[in-house]
Design a protein around this motif. Sequence first.
Motif, PDB file in Angstrom:
ATOM      1  N   UNK A  24       0.845  -1.187   0.000  1.00  0.00           N
ATOM      2  CA  UNK A  24       0.000   0.000   0.000  1.00  0.00           C
ATOM      3  C   UNK A  24       0.883   1.240   0.000  1.00  0.00           C
ATOM      4  N   UNK A  25       0.655   2.116  -0.961  1.00  0.00           N
ATOM      5  CA  UNK A  25       1.458   3.334  -1.045  1.00  0.00           C
ATOM      6  C   UNK A  25       0.628   4.434  -1.696  1.00  0.00           C
ATOM      7  N   UNK A  26       0.686   5.623  -1.127  1.00  0.00           N
ATOM      8  CA  UNK A  26      -0.012   6.744  -1.777  1.00  0.00           C
ATOM      9  C   UNK A  26       0.700   7.109  -3.077  1.00  0.00           C
ATOM     10  N   UNK A  27       0.053   7.930  -3.871  1.00  0.00           N
ATOM     11  CA  UNK A  27       0.671   8.374  -5.110  1.00  0.00           C
ATOM     12  C   UNK A  27       1.873   9.274  -4.811  1.00  0.00           C
ATOM     13  N   UNK A  28       2.935   9.062  -5.557  1.00  0.00           N
ATOM     14  CA  UNK A  28       4.087   9.954  -5.489  1.00  0.00           C
ATOM     15  C   UNK A  28       3.794  11.178  -6.351  1.00  0.00           C
ATOM     16  N   UNK A  29       4.644  12.191  -6.255  1.00  0.00           N
ATOM     17  CA  UNK A  29       4.485  13.359  -7.123  1.00  0.00           C
ATOM     18  C   UNK A  29       4.582  12.962  -8.593  1.00  0.00           C
ATOM     19  N   UNK A  30       5.478  12.027  -8.885  1.00  0.00           N
ATOM     20  CA  UNK A  30       5.646  11.576 -10.270  1.00  0.00           C
ATOM     21  C   UNK A  30       4.396  10.844 -10.752  1.00  0.00           C
ATOM     22  N   UNK A  31       3.794  10.023  -9.882  1.00  0.00           N
ATOM     23  CA  UNK A  31       2.535   9.348 -10.229  1.00  0.00           C
ATOM     24  C   UNK A  31       1.460  10.382 -10.541  1.00  0.00           C
ATOM     25  N   UNK A  32       1.321  11.371  -9.657  1.00  0.00           N
ATOM     26  CA  UNK A  32       0.299  12.398  -9.849  1.00  0.00           C
ATOM     27  C   UNK A  32       0.546  13.200 -11.122  1.00  0.00           C
ATOM     28  N   UNK A  33       1.799  13.498 -11.426  1.00  0.00           N
ATOM     29  CA  UNK A  33       2.117  14.228 -12.659  1.00  0.00           C
ATOM     30  C   UNK A  33       1.705  13.410 -13.879  1.00  0.00           C
ATOM     31  N   UNK A  34       1.908  12.103 -13.831  1.00  0.00           N
ATOM     32  CA  UNK A  34       1.502  11.232 -14.939  1.00  0.00           C
ATOM     33  C   UNK A  34      -0.021  11.199 -15.070  1.00  0.00           C
ATOM     34  N   UNK A  35      -0.728  11.181 -13.956  1.00  0.00           N
ATOM     35  CA  UNK A  35      -2.195  11.206 -13.989  1.00  0.00           C
ATOM     36  C   UNK A  35      -2.661  12.554 -14.541  1.00  0.00           C
TER      37      UNK A  35
END
Length: 91
Positions: A24-35
């Motif tokens: 379980x892991x929240x979104x990283x900044x890089x994940x959010x940027x991709x979204x």
Amino acid sequence: MTRTVDELRNEIRVAVGRFERERSAPFTKEDLAAVCDAVGYEVETSGRLPPKAEMRAGILWKIGVVAEVNPEEAPSSFRKDELDAIVAAVQ
């Protein structure tokens, strides 16, 4: 069978070209940027990424969950119904 929050996060990660997390892991900044990129919310990616709250607010705005981008009122993490809406938007 309903999907868990972790399964939804991983489904979103895979849909935007990121990798799945085993734990379980929240979104990283890089994940959010991709979204953000996948839903059409433009963020500056040449330098430092904007704060997570700004990206979460922009994502929710682009998918029609909120009426305006307001980082001060953005959730600290996405709720399950918001994750469902994001999954629908990125697929």
